[in-house]
Design a protein around this motif. Structure first.
Motif, short mmCIF file in Angstrom:
data_model
loop_
_atom_site.label_atom_id
_atom_site.label_comp_id
_atom_site.label_asym_id
_atom_site.label_seq_id
_atom_site.Cartn_x
_atom_site.Cartn_y
_atom_site.Cartn_z
N TYR A 232 -6.62 8.00 -5.63
CA TYR A 232 -6.92 6.73 -4.96
C TYR A 232 -5.82 6.23 -4.02
CZ TYR A 232 -10.58 6.68 -8.47
OH TYR A 232 -11.66 7.02 -9.26
N GLY A 233 -4.67 6.87 -4.04
CA GLY A 233 -3.60 6.49 -3.12
C GLY A 233 -2.61 5.50 -3.73
N TYR A 234 -1.46 5.41 -3.07
CA TYR A 234 -0.35 4.59 -3.58
C TYR A 234 -0.72 3.11 -3.69
CZ TYR A 234 4.19 2.23 -3.70
OH TYR A 234 5.24 1.42 -4.05
N ALA A 235 -1.41 2.57 -2.69
CA ALA A 235 -1.68 1.12 -2.68
C ALA A 235 -2.53 0.71 -3.88
CB ALA A 235 -2.38 0.73 -1.38
N ARG A 236 -3.51 1.52 -4.23
CA ARG A 236 -4.34 1.18 -5.39
C ARG A 236 -3.60 1.44 -6.70
NH1 ARG A 236 -7.26 2.28 -1.14
NH2 ARG A 236 -9.11 1.03 -0.73
N ALA A 237 -2.76 2.46 -6.72
CA ALA A 237 -1.91 2.67 -7.90
C ALA A 237 -0.95 1.48 -8.07
CB ALA A 237 -1.12 3.97 -7.76
N ARG A 238 -0.43 0.97 -6.97
CA ARG A 238 0.45 -0.19 -7.01
C ARG A 238 -0.26 -1.39 -7.61
NH1 ARG A 238 2.33 -1.48 -1.26
NH2 ARG A 238 0.10 -1.81 -1.01
N ARG A 239 -1.49 -1.60 -7.26
CA ARG A 239 -2.28 -2.70 -7.81
C ARG A 239 -2.43 -2.56 -9.32
NH1 ARG A 239 -5.65 -6.32 -5.31
NH2 ARG A 239 -7.43 -7.12 -6.50
N VAL A 240 -2.66 -1.32 -9.77
CA VAL A 240 -2.82 -1.07 -11.20
C VAL A 240 -1.50 -1.27 -11.94
CG1 VAL A 240 -3.41 0.68 -12.91
CG2 VAL A 240 -4.75 0.48 -10.83
N ILE A 241 -0.39 -0.84 -11.34
CA ILE A 241 0.92 -1.04 -11.97
C ILE A 241 1.19 -2.53 -12.17
CG2 ILE A 241 3.41 -0.77 -11.66
CD1 ILE A 241 2.74 1.85 -10.11
N TRP A 242 0.88 -3.33 -11.18
CA TRP A 242 1.08 -4.77 -11.32
C TRP A 242 0.16 -5.36 -12.39
CZ3 TRP A 242 5.02 -7.57 -10.31
CH2 TRP A 242 5.85 -7.29 -9.23
N ALA A 243 -1.07 -4.84 -12.48
CA ALA A 243 -1.98 -5.30 -13.54
C ALA A 243 -1.42 -4.96 -14.90
CB ALA A 243 -3.37 -4.68 -13.35
N GLY A 244 -0.89 -3.75 -15.05
CA GLY A 244 -0.28 -3.35 -16.32
C GLY A 244 0.95 -4.17 -16.65
N PHE A 245 1.75 -4.46 -15.64
CA PHE A 245 2.95 -5.27 -15.85
C PHE A 245 2.58 -6.68 -16.30
CE2 PHE A 245 6.34 -8.10 -14.38
CZ PHE A 245 7.46 -7.46 -14.86
#
Length: 246
Positions: A78-91
């Motif tokens: 899905y690409g870095y930007a969507r992974a970034r969104r998920v990382i923030w959700a996990g955080f």
């Protein structure tokens, strides 16, 4: 296979809501992250290794690395930007979990309820360790996603095994280098040598998990790419970690 027949598309060209299974992968990431922290972090288990004898280890090591593997899948598919969104959700979910645990443990128990001591043992939070865990997770996950995304562009989408293992070596290295000194350096019972020994042992175990599960990563990545019908490359992506918009 490293590179499928799906059309290569720059991540910034994809419209919102394009993907069918992104939400499910995101949910799996957050679930594994929270459950591994709640159920695995506080228990020290032991196995008997042939020729070595009893070997203690943190039970969380069994499942927490799955969050990195799912993170690899997120970035690759899905690409870095969507992974970034998920990382923030996990955080954010981890921060709320820590806050909720602190509040619930601190509430005065009813006189007839006699499980407060056990509850504190299981769910009690040490602020230093919570801070170390969250800082290490945030930095490690972003480094992992960045390295994987950049390597995908450099390799033209080939050699997935090199990208997933390489990003894990670096990302888990950052995670361990932050967590163990922040959490245990100078703490009672933790000598500098012990901190360094545990740091490298856990790092090696996490990377080992990534290597062992590489065939699973290949299968999941291939299936998701076929299902989504696209191969995302982070060309022209803004790699700042300080945003949540995909």
């Amino acid at each position: 296979m490293d590179k499928g027949a799906e059309p290569a598309v720059a991540a910034r060209e994809l419209e919102a809501g394009r993907f069918r299974y992104f939400d499910f992968v995101m949910s799996a990431f957050v679930a594994v992250l929270l459950l591994s922290n709640v159920l695995g972090a506080g228990k020290v288990a032991e196995v008997v290794l042939p020729g070595v004898g009893p070997w203690p280890f943190g039970a969380g090591i069994l499942f927490f690395p799955l969050s990195y593997i799912i993170g690899d899948v997120l970035t690759e598919v899905y690409g870095y930007a969507r992974a970034r969104r998920v990382i923030w959700a996990g955080f954010a979910a981890t921060a709320f979990m820590a806050f909720m645990a602190w509040v619930v443990v601190a509430l005065p128990p009813a006189p007839a309820w006699t499980n407060q001591a056990a509850y504190e043992t299981v769910f009690g939070q040490v602020p230093r360790i919570v801070f170390a865990s969250m800082a290490a997770f945030w930095a490690g996950e972003f480094v992992n996603a960045y390295v994987l995304a950049r390597m995908k562009v450099w390799t033209g989408g080939r050699h997935l095994w090199a990208r997933t293992i390489g990003s894990t070596v670096v990302g888990q290295g950052v995670d361990s280098l932050l967590f163990y000194p922040l959490a245990f350096w100078g703490a009672e019972g933790w000598t500098p040598r012990l901190v360094v020994t545990v740091l490298f042992t856990q790092w090696a175990l996490k990377v080992g998990w990534e290597v062992l599960l590489t065939p699973v990563t290949y299968a999941v990545v291939g299936s998701l790419k076929r299902a989504e019908g696209v191969d995302v490359f982070d060309r022209g992506t803004d790699f700042t970690p300080f945003r949540v918009r995909a």
